[in-house]
Design a protein around this motif. Structure first.
Motif, PDB file in Angstrom:
ATOM      1  N   GLY A  44      17.297  44.504  25.126  1.00 40.61           N
ATOM      2  CA  GLY A  44      16.834  45.208  26.456  1.00 40.61           C
ATOM      3  C   GLY A  44      17.661  46.389  27.022  1.00 40.61           C
ATOM      4  O   GLY A  44      16.951  47.817  27.270  1.00 40.61           O
ATOM      5  N   ILE A  45      19.329  46.007  27.893  1.00 41.08           N
ATOM      6  CA  ILE A  45      19.678  47.146  28.740  1.00 41.08           C
ATOM      7  C   ILE A  45      20.234  47.693  27.186  1.00 41.08           C
ATOM      8  O   ILE A  45      20.482  49.046  27.682  1.00 41.08           O
ATOM      9  N   ALA A  91      14.716  47.534  29.332  1.00 38.65           N
ATOM     10  CA  ALA A  91      15.156  48.593  28.952  1.00 38.65           C
ATOM     11  C   ALA A  91      14.137  49.556  29.951  1.00 38.65           C
ATOM     12  O   ALA A  91      14.621  50.488  30.365  1.00 38.65           O
ATOM     13  N   SER A  92      13.296  48.969  30.780  1.00 36.74           N
ATOM     14  CA  SER A  92      11.544  49.740  31.370  1.00 36.74           C
ATOM     15  C   SER A  92      13.114  50.239  32.814  1.00 36.74           C
ATOM     16  O   SER A  92      12.581  50.830  33.380  1.00 36.74           O
ATOM     17  N   VAL A  93      13.941  49.044  33.391  1.00 33.40           N
ATOM     18  CA  VAL A  93      14.414  49.376  33.912  1.00 33.40           C
ATOM     19  C   VAL A  93      15.742  49.983  33.996  1.00 33.40           C
ATOM     20  O   VAL A  93      16.202  50.771  35.005  1.00 33.40           O
ATOM     21  N   THR A  94      16.524  49.399  32.743  1.00 32.96           N
ATOM     22  CA  THR A  94      17.585  50.276  32.353  1.00 32.96           C
ATOM     23  C   THR A  94      17.493  51.948  31.865  1.00 32.96           C
ATOM     24  O   THR A  94      18.683  52.969  32.551  1.00 32.96           O
ATOM     25  N   ALA A  95      16.465  52.150  31.390  1.00 32.90           N
ATOM     26  CA  ALA A  95      15.963  53.664  31.322  1.00 32.90           C
ATOM     27  C   ALA A  95      16.477  54.565  32.585  1.00 32.90           C
ATOM     28  O   ALA A  95      17.030  55.655  31.943  1.00 32.90           O
ATOM     29  N   PRO A  96      15.692  54.677  33.439  1.00 30.06           N
ATOM     30  CA  PRO A  96      15.861  55.401  34.119  1.00 30.06           C
ATOM     31  C   PRO A  96      17.375  55.614  34.550  1.00 30.06           C
ATOM     32  O   PRO A  96      17.755  56.237  35.022  1.00 30.06           O
ATOM     33  N   LEU A  97      17.686  54.009  35.264  1.00 28.84           N
ATOM     34  CA  LEU A  97      19.309  54.021  35.842  1.00 28.84           C
ATOM     35  C   LEU A  97      20.420  53.452  35.016  1.00 28.84           C
ATOM     36  O   LEU A  97      21.355  53.920  35.235  1.00 28.84           O
ATOM     37  N   PHE A  98      20.301  53.599  33.723  1.00 26.81           N
ATOM     38  CA  PHE A  98      21.536  53.807  32.801  1.00 26.81           C
ATOM     39  C   PHE A  98      21.962  55.147  33.290  1.00 26.81           C
ATOM     40  O   PHE A  98      23.312  55.520  33.980  1.00 26.81           O
ATOM     41  N   PRO A  99      21.458  56.575  32.931  1.00 27.36           N
ATOM     42  CA  PRO A  99      22.107  57.638  33.274  1.00 27.36           C
ATOM     43  C   PRO A  99      22.719  57.675  34.660  1.00 27.36           C
ATOM     44  O   PRO A  99      23.394  58.786  34.729  1.00 27.36           O
ATOM     45  N   VAL A 100      22.487  57.558  35.403  1.00 32.03           N
ATOM     46  CA  VAL A 100      22.436  57.250  36.751  1.00 32.03           C
ATOM     47  C   VAL A 100      23.968  56.851  36.726  1.00 32.03           C
ATOM     48  O   VAL A 100      24.797  57.535  37.875  1.00 32.03           O
ATOM     49  N   VAL A 101      23.879  55.466  36.303  1.00 30.77           N
ATOM     50  CA  VAL A 101      25.108  55.028  36.667  1.00 30.77           C
ATOM     51  C   VAL A 101      26.165  55.639  35.785  1.00 30.77           C
ATOM     52  O   VAL A 101      27.347  55.399  36.194  1.00 30.77           O
ATOM     53  N   ILE A 102      25.941  56.279  34.441  1.00 32.94           N
ATOM     54  CA  ILE A 102      27.262  56.426  34.054  1.00 32.94           C
ATOM     55  C   ILE A 102      27.160  58.115  34.773  1.00 32.94           C
ATOM     56  O   ILE A 102      28.940  58.118  33.734  1.00 32.94           O
ATOM     57  N   GLY A 103      27.430  58.175  35.307  1.00 30.81           N
ATOM     58  CA  GLY A 103      27.692  59.785  36.022  1.00 30.81           C
ATOM     59  C   GLY A 103      28.031  60.382  34.689  1.00 30.81           C
ATOM     60  O   GLY A 103      27.498  60.554  34.602  1.00 30.81           O
ATOM     61  N   ARG A 104      29.258  60.779  34.738  1.00 33.03           N
ATOM     62  CA  ARG A 104      29.660  61.927  33.852  1.00 33.03           C
ATOM     63  C   ARG A 104      30.399  61.447  32.835  1.00 33.03           C
ATOM     64  O   ARG A 104      30.593  62.388  32.092  1.00 33.03           O
ATOM     65  N   LEU A 105      30.308  59.797  32.466  1.00 30.58           N
ATOM     66  CA  LEU A 105      31.147  59.651  31.541  1.00 30.58           C
ATOM     67  C   LEU A 105      29.925  60.150  29.914  1.00 30.58           C
ATOM     68  O   LEU A 105      29.194  60.757  30.060  1.00 30.58           O
ATOM     69  N   ASP A 106      31.197  60.995  29.006  1.00 27.25           N
ATOM     70  CA  ASP A 106      30.582  61.310  28.470  1.00 27.25           C
ATOM     71  C   ASP A 106      29.888  59.853  27.178  1.00 27.25           C
ATOM     72  O   ASP A 106      29.645  59.032  26.855  1.00 27.25           O
ATOM     73  N   ASN A 111      10.394  58.738  30.626  1.00 27.22           N
ATOM     74  CA  ASN A 111       9.445  58.699  29.555  1.00 27.22           C
ATOM     75  C   ASN A 111       9.813  57.402  29.141  1.00 27.22           C
ATOM     76  O   ASN A 111       8.530  56.473  28.662  1.00 27.22           O
ATOM     77  N   THR A 112      11.162  57.162  28.593  1.00 23.90           N
ATOM     78  CA  THR A 112      11.678  55.972  27.782  1.00 23.90           C
ATOM     79  C   THR A 112      11.105  54.416  29.131  1.00 23.90           C
ATOM     80  O   THR A 112      11.155  53.444  27.990  1.00 23.90           O
ATOM     81  N   SER A 113      11.531  54.634  30.008  1.00 27.84           N
ATOM     82  CA  SER A 113      11.498  53.636  31.510  1.00 27.84           C
ATOM     83  C   SER A 113      10.120  53.515  30.895  1.00 27.84           C
ATOM     84  O   SER A 113       9.850  51.923  31.054  1.00 27.84           O
ATOM     85  N   VAL A 114       8.533  54.014  31.068  1.00 29.18           N
ATOM     86  CA  VAL A 114       7.563  53.658  30.941  1.00 29.18           C
ATOM     87  C   VAL A 114       7.351  53.597  29.646  1.00 29.18           C
ATOM     88  O   VAL A 114       6.463  52.283  29.395  1.00 29.18           O
ATOM     89  N   TYR A 115       8.216  53.876  28.598  1.00 26.78           N
ATOM     90  CA  TYR A 115       7.381  53.340  27.169  1.00 26.78           C
ATOM     91  C   TYR A 115       8.176  51.940  26.618  1.00 26.78           C
ATOM     92  O   TYR A 115       6.672  51.375  26.781  1.00 26.78           O
ATOM     93  N   ASN A 116       8.472  51.692  27.010  1.00 27.36           N
ATOM     94  CA  ASN A 116       9.488  50.049  26.762  1.00 27.36           C
ATOM     95  C   ASN A 116       8.270  49.275  28.135  1.00 27.36           C
ATOM     96  O   ASN A 116       8.612  48.056  27.797  1.00 27.36           O
ATOM     97  N   VAL A 155       1.031  52.999  24.371  1.00 21.99           N
ATOM     98  CA  VAL A 155       1.882  52.534  23.693  1.00 21.99           C
ATOM     99  C   VAL A 155       1.430  50.534  24.623  1.00 21.99           C
ATOM    100  O   VAL A 155       1.741  49.514  23.197  1.00 21.99           O
ATOM    101  N   GLY A 156       0.915  50.714  25.663  1.00 20.71           N
ATOM    102  CA  GLY A 156       0.643  49.125  26.571  1.00 20.71           C
ATOM    103  C   GLY A 156      -1.055  48.976  24.842  1.00 20.71           C
ATOM    104  O   GLY A 156      -1.019  47.362  24.593  1.00 20.71           O
ATOM    105  N   GLY A 157      -1.855  49.395  24.577  1.00 21.27           N
ATOM    106  CA  GLY A 157      -2.454  49.430  24.211  1.00 21.27           C
ATOM    107  C   GLY A 157      -2.282  48.972  22.226  1.00 21.27           C
ATOM    108  O   GLY A 157      -2.671  47.997  21.748  1.00 21.27           O
ATOM    109  N   HIS A 158      -1.265  49.481  22.236  1.00 22.07           N
ATOM    110  CA  HIS A 158      -1.496  49.268  20.994  1.00 22.07           C
ATOM    111  C   HIS A 158      -0.433  47.701  20.585  1.00 22.07           C
ATOM    112  O   HIS A 158      -0.302  47.200  19.971  1.00 22.07           O
ATOM    113  N   PHE A 159       0.299  47.612  21.726  1.00 28.16           N
ATOM    114  CA  PHE A 159       1.330  46.044  21.894  1.00 28.16           C
ATOM    115  C   PHE A 159       0.775  45.536  22.045  1.00 28.16           C
ATOM    116  O   PHE A 159       1.129  43.782  21.735  1.00 28.16           O
ATOM    117  N   ALA A 160      -0.669  45.865  22.917  1.00 27.34           N
ATOM    118  CA  ALA A 160      -1.072  44.423  23.289  1.00 27.34           C
ATOM    119  C   ALA A 160      -2.013  43.963  21.881  1.00 27.34           C
ATOM    120  O   ALA A 160      -1.954  42.742  22.324  1.00 27.34           O
TER     121      ALA A 160
END
Length: 397
Positions: free
Chosen positions: A123-124, A72-87, A349-354, A233-238
């Motif tokens: 994760g995706i 999810a941390s990789v998908t979050a920043p890449l997904f808006p780029v990949v989908i471009g102008r998709l609704d 932020n979503t990328s870093v959260y995950n 978030v990292g401290g919490h989930f540890a």
């Protein structure tokens, strides 16, 4: 056609009446975040059952939290780029569909390798949905209602972090861990139907490019907010990844009481979410500092003051209250700092959260395996303590 308005109009301060379907669409996205984050952290309460069923250690089973977090941390920043102008409506519907299919695979997994593969798909869906949801919710309501819409969407995530896990634990205890994944998939189907009927078309307003993502770090508040997300978030989930064995071994709480206690943890977290949302409207920076101090104190004293069932239960409720305010407070801070780059800043932020979920769970697994379970509590406290430094770094901004 959807029940909602078929033509999106910009929200302005002059809007006096919001169509009910717009709020219902926001609620549907909130339930979507609840379902996805529940699925992400569902194994937390099921580690003993899964480990016994598939003959793996609890530390190894913890990879079920690490894998989707990393993906999810990789998908979050890449997904808006990949989908471009998709609704964006079509994108959200596709992501929820993927989550439903992944849960079916999890429930039917014959071994741990297949189970981890299903968690990769989860994760995706988590990364993509999270990257879009908060930014889209604010497009459905007038500007004056944005804080309420954001709190609803993040309320779904908070409820999942603190309510979805105990619900899954109860189902796993009453039936088995596979049934818990089936139930999560069924919830995803309900969300899918709701989005199909309620969500209006949401054409892309911002075409996110790869180079726009690192630019967000030029904003000192966004930079501090993202770092705060990672630490809290990292401290919490540890620690929280191993909350079930901690409650059993440290606090001496019976296995049958863990599910109900985690439900109480969830109620406290939901309350913390809305308290933090209200406090953030007055002073979001102070709210984040307060939450971090409270969370640090609870994690630090748990190994000493949580050695009885009563002490452990009380500290668990305080833990839920504190962490419940984290997502909405930090995201509100970031949205206020980047009003013209909401999708890019939210994706970052979503990328870093995950990533924080994954690395926190992984680091916690290492500490739990090589040291002690109580060591994960101290590890989490160190992470959250550092948040105050990140927030102070953006004081002038």
């Amino acid at each position: 056609m959807t029940i909602a308005d078929t033509t999106e109009r910009p929200a302005t301060r002059d809007d006096e009446r919001i169509p009910l379907t717009r709020w219902l669409a926001v609620v549907a996205m909130a339930v979507g975040t609840f379902a996805l984050v529940t699925v992400e952290s569902l194994p937390v309460g099921l580690l003993p059952f899964i480990g016994e069923s598939l003959d793996v250690s609890e530390g190894t089973a913890g990879l079920m939290v690490t894998v989707p977090g990393l993906v999810a941390s990789v998908t979050a920043p890449l997904f808006p780029v990949v989908i471009g102008r998709l609704d964006r409506r079509a994108a959200l519907i596709g992501l929820i569909t993927l989550m439903v299919l992944a849960n079916g695979l999890s429930a039917a997994a014959p071994d741990f390798v297949v189970l981890l593969g299903s968690r990769f798909l989860v994760g995706i869906s988590i990364g993509g949905f999270w990257a879009l949801a908060a930014g889209l919710a604010v497009r459905l309501v007038p500007e004056r209602s944005v804080p309420r819409a954001v709190s609803l969407v993040f309320g779904g995530a908070t409820a999942a972090n603190v309510l979805g896990v105990p619900a899954g634990t109860l189902i796993g205890g009453l039936a088995d861990w596979r049934t818990a994944f089936v139930a999560a998939g069924a919830l995803g189907l309900l969300v899918l139907v709701a989005l199909l009927f309620l969500l209006p078309p949401l054409p892309a307003q911002q075409v996110v490019q790869l180079r726009t993502l690192p630019r967000q770090f030029r904003n000192p508040v966004v930079r501090a907010g993202v770092l705060s997300t990672f630490l809290l978030v990292g401290g919490h989930f540890a620690a929280f990844t191993f909350v079930s064995p901690i409650l059993r071994t440290t606090a001496g709480i019976g296995e049958g009481a863990i599910g109900p206690l985690l439900l109480g943890f969830g109620v406290a977290g939901i309350l913390g979410n809305f308290l933090a949302a209200a406090a953030s409207e007055r002073n979001v920076r102070t709210t984040i500092l307060t939450v971090s101090v409270l969370l640090t104190a609870i994690l630090a004293v748990f190994p000493f003051a949580g050695r009885t069932p009563v002490g452990g239960a009380l500290l668990l409720m305080g833990w839920g209250l504190a962490f419940g305010g984290v997502p909405v407070a930090v995201q509100t801070w970031i949205l206020k700092a980047a009003p013209d780059s909401t999708e890019a800043a939210t994706a970052l932020n979503t990328s870093v959260y995950n990533l924080a979920i994954a690395l926190g769970a992984l680091f916690g697994a290492i500490v739990a395996t090589r040291l002690t379970l109580n060591g994960v509590l101290i590890t989490g406290a160190v992470f959250t303590l550092l948040t105050s430094l990140a927030v102070r770094s953006a004081r002038r901004s």
